[in-house]
Design a protein around this motif. Sequence first.
Motif, mmCIF file in Angstrom:
data_model
loop_
_atom_site.group_PDB
_atom_site.id
_atom_site.type_symbol
_atom_site.label_atom_id
_atom_site.label_comp_id
_atom_site.label_asym_id
_atom_site.label_seq_id
_atom_site.Cartn_x
_atom_site.Cartn_y
_atom_site.Cartn_z
ATOM 1 N N GLU A 2 -7.617 15.737 8.584
ATOM 2 C CA GLU A 2 -6.504 15.285 7.248
ATOM 3 C C GLU A 2 -5.730 14.037 7.733
ATOM 4 N N THR A 3 -4.383 15.652 8.354
ATOM 5 C CA THR A 3 -3.692 13.833 9.279
ATOM 6 C C THR A 3 -3.805 13.192 9.919
ATOM 7 N N LEU A 4 -4.290 13.452 11.258
ATOM 8 C CA LEU A 4 -5.114 12.274 11.972
ATOM 9 C C LEU A 4 -5.734 10.889 10.863
ATOM 10 N N ASP A 5 -5.976 11.054 10.152
ATOM 11 C CA ASP A 5 -6.876 10.134 9.081
ATOM 12 C C ASP A 5 -5.411 9.493 8.872
ATOM 13 N N ALA A 6 -4.401 10.144 8.763
ATOM 14 C CA ALA A 6 -3.307 9.023 7.250
ATOM 15 C C ALA A 6 -2.755 9.102 8.258
ATOM 16 N N GLU A 7 -2.585 9.054 9.419
ATOM 17 C CA GLU A 7 -1.726 8.364 10.819
ATOM 18 C C GLU A 7 -2.121 7.591 11.095
ATOM 19 N N ILE A 8 -3.910 7.733 11.320
ATOM 20 C CA ILE A 8 -4.738 6.709 11.953
ATOM 21 C C ILE A 8 -4.616 5.166 10.425
ATOM 22 N N LYS A 9 -4.566 5.682 9.441
ATOM 23 C CA LYS A 9 -4.179 4.495 8.134
ATOM 24 C C LYS A 9 -3.176 4.071 8.070
ATOM 25 N N SER A 10 -2.702 4.617 8.689
ATOM 26 C CA SER A 10 -0.389 3.906 8.415
ATOM 27 C C SER A 10 -0.578 3.500 9.720
ATOM 28 N N PHE A 11 -1.215 3.786 10.873
ATOM 29 C CA PHE A 11 -0.717 2.762 12.205
ATOM 30 C C PHE A 11 -2.126 1.326 11.552
ATOM 31 N N PHE A 12 -2.598 1.409 10.533
ATOM 32 C CA PHE A 12 -3.515 0.230 10.903
ATOM 33 C C PHE A 12 -2.917 -0.616 10.005
ATOM 34 N N GLU A 13 -2.593 0.242 8.764
ATOM 35 C CA GLU A 13 -1.522 -0.519 7.755
ATOM 36 C C GLU A 13 -0.642 -1.331 8.557
ATOM 37 N N SER A 14 -0.014 -0.567 9.497
ATOM 38 C CA SER A 14 1.149 -1.855 9.562
ATOM 39 C C SER A 14 1.105 -1.964 10.715
ATOM 40 N N ALA A 15 0.150 -1.947 11.522
ATOM 41 C CA ALA A 15 -0.189 -3.338 12.779
ATOM 42 C C ALA A 15 -0.151 -4.474 12.423
ATOM 43 N N PRO A 16 0.874 -5.769 13.099
ATOM 44 C CA PRO A 16 0.426 -7.020 12.301
ATOM 45 C C PRO A 16 -1.230 -7.229 12.705
ATOM 46 N N PRO A 17 -1.548 -8.043 11.578
ATOM 47 C CA PRO A 17 -2.892 -8.565 12.085
ATOM 48 C C PRO A 17 -2.832 -9.560 12.854
ATOM 49 N N LEU A 18 -4.493 -9.308 13.400
ATOM 50 C CA LEU A 18 -4.641 -10.162 15.014
ATOM 51 C C LEU A 18 -5.153 -11.548 14.556
ATOM 52 N N LYS A 19 -4.314 -12.518 15.249
ATOM 53 C CA LYS A 19 -4.634 -14.356 15.307
ATOM 54 C C LYS A 19 -5.287 -14.711 14.948
ATOM 55 N N ASN A 20 -5.966 -14.315 15.821
ATOM 56 C CA ASN A 20 -7.691 -14.632 16.000
ATOM 57 C C ASN A 20 -9.073 -13.767 16.331
ATOM 58 N N GLY A 21 -8.464 -12.969 14.916
ATOM 59 C CA GLY A 21 -9.270 -11.704 14.890
ATOM 60 C C GLY A 21 -11.043 -12.995 14.174
ATOM 61 N N ASP A 22 -10.630 -13.870 13.324
ATOM 62 C CA ASP A 22 -11.977 -14.088 13.455
ATOM 63 C C ASP A 22 -13.076 -14.700 14.393
ATOM 64 N N ASP A 23 -12.091 -15.559 15.309
ATOM 65 C CA ASP A 23 -12.443 -15.576 16.927
ATOM 66 C C ASP A 23 -13.622 -14.559 17.175
ATOM 67 N N ILE A 24 -12.709 -13.398 17.105
ATOM 68 C CA ILE A 24 -13.303 -12.736 18.426
ATOM 69 C C ILE A 24 -14.616 -11.974 17.817
ATOM 70 N N SER A 25 -14.181 -11.856 16.169
ATOM 71 C CA SER A 25 -15.286 -11.320 15.315
ATOM 72 C C SER A 25 -16.429 -12.439 15.854
ATOM 73 N N GLU A 26 -16.469 -13.772 15.951
ATOM 74 C CA GLU A 26 -17.500 -14.147 16.001
ATOM 75 C C GLU A 26 -18.088 -13.746 17.481
ATOM 76 N N LYS A 27 -17.441 -13.930 18.403
ATOM 77 C CA LYS A 27 -17.988 -13.681 20.301
ATOM 78 C C LYS A 27 -18.555 -12.256 20.225
ATOM 79 N N LEU A 28 -18.172 -11.718 19.313
ATOM 80 C CA LEU A 28 -18.758 -9.986 19.309
ATOM 81 C C LEU A 28 -20.111 -9.992 18.310
ATOM 82 N N LYS A 29 -19.844 -10.923 17.652
ATOM 83 C CA LYS A 29 -21.387 -11.020 17.412
ATOM 84 C C LYS A 29 -22.381 -11.492 17.882
ATOM 85 N N GLU A 30 -22.072 -12.746 18.539
ATOM 86 C CA GLU A 30 -22.793 -13.453 19.381
ATOM 87 C C GLU A 30 -23.042 -13.043 20.363
ATOM 88 N N PHE A 31 -22.381 -12.118 21.238
ATOM 89 C CA PHE A 31 -22.600 -11.843 22.595
ATOM 90 C C PHE A 31 -23.100 -10.317 22.171
#
Length: 325
Positions: free
Chosen positions: A12-41
């Motif tokens: 539970e501690t690890l799950d909470a730490e992971i959640k907090s890490f991702f919530e506090s991270a600045p969102p990726l600037k090019n997230g949509d572009d990466i997602s598109e490239k990954l889908k295609e690849f």
Amino acid sequence: MDVTDGLEVPQETLDAEIKSFFESAPPLKNGDDISEKLKEFIGRNSLPSGNGSARRVVCVTSGGTTVPLERRCVRYIDNFSSGHRGAASTEYFIKAGYAVIFLHRRGTCQPHCRSLPEDPLLECFEVTDEPNIRVRQSDSEAVKRAITEHHAAVAEGLLLKLPFTTIFEYLQMLQMIAISMRSLGAPAMFYLAAAVSDFYVPWRSMVEHKIQSASGPLDMRLVQVPKMLSVLRKDWAPMAFCISFKLETDKKILLEKADMALKKYKMHMVVANELLSRKEEVVVVTTNDKLSVHRDKTHVGNDVENPLIRLIVERHSAYLENPNL
Ligand code: 9Z3
């Protein structure tokens, strides 16, 4: 050196730490572009390849992550890695028929460029009768080989290069890649050679502007980066074949720590290496054995990644035959 290796963190501690890490991270600037490239690849490489079976896809991580100390970052903590291991391994995986997602630190060593000088643009070319520029005779073979191999890999759709700089970018991108690769099942592989920060400053507690030296000695609290390896194995891509790396500078504790990582994160293999000898020798730790892999010194240009990837491909084949073993 990972100070949490010996300590058990409750789930539970690890799950909470992971959640907090991702919530506090600045969102990726090019997230949509990466997602598109990954889908295609991944879409392209999930189709049966020439021999009728699904192509194997490996995510190779390479280079070190940074930990910014200010939001408008002037200073950061870095993790050592030239990116040589990841770049060389990518080349051998492509030769072995794998499609590679190369998640790498910006500015580090790139696949197919290892035999070129550090600044190929300035050092491999010479001006003849202006405005003509040509490859210098002495470099022409290496340059030709690098360009041909690189273009072939890209043209065949076997290489997707995704750059990161910070620990925030790295872990968000690794999560996206792993979730996208989940559908591939056992032919998917993770080869985690990147040197990942153990501590970070959470975005929400990070100052906006450059830290002032006039304020006196710097007192800063770094929080532990939650270990994502177990969540990668358990949730993100449970069927993928996973290889992590353990780096130590003290040989005496290396194998013990690698063994611990194997069990704790349920890795299929852990590659143990010591900083000074990492280009000559690594030890591959699995549940049943510890295999020493050496660079073949009798052939010029041979590196330790050549026999290492051969061994990993063999073990991946055995895993594909029986993923439950
Ligand atoms: C490695 O151990 C790599 O083999 C190197 C490669 C970074 C030493 P180079 O890029 O060097 O060729 O110059 N990578 C993993 C290092 C790491 O951070 N491992 C963590 C640990 O040891 C586990 S994720 O705790």
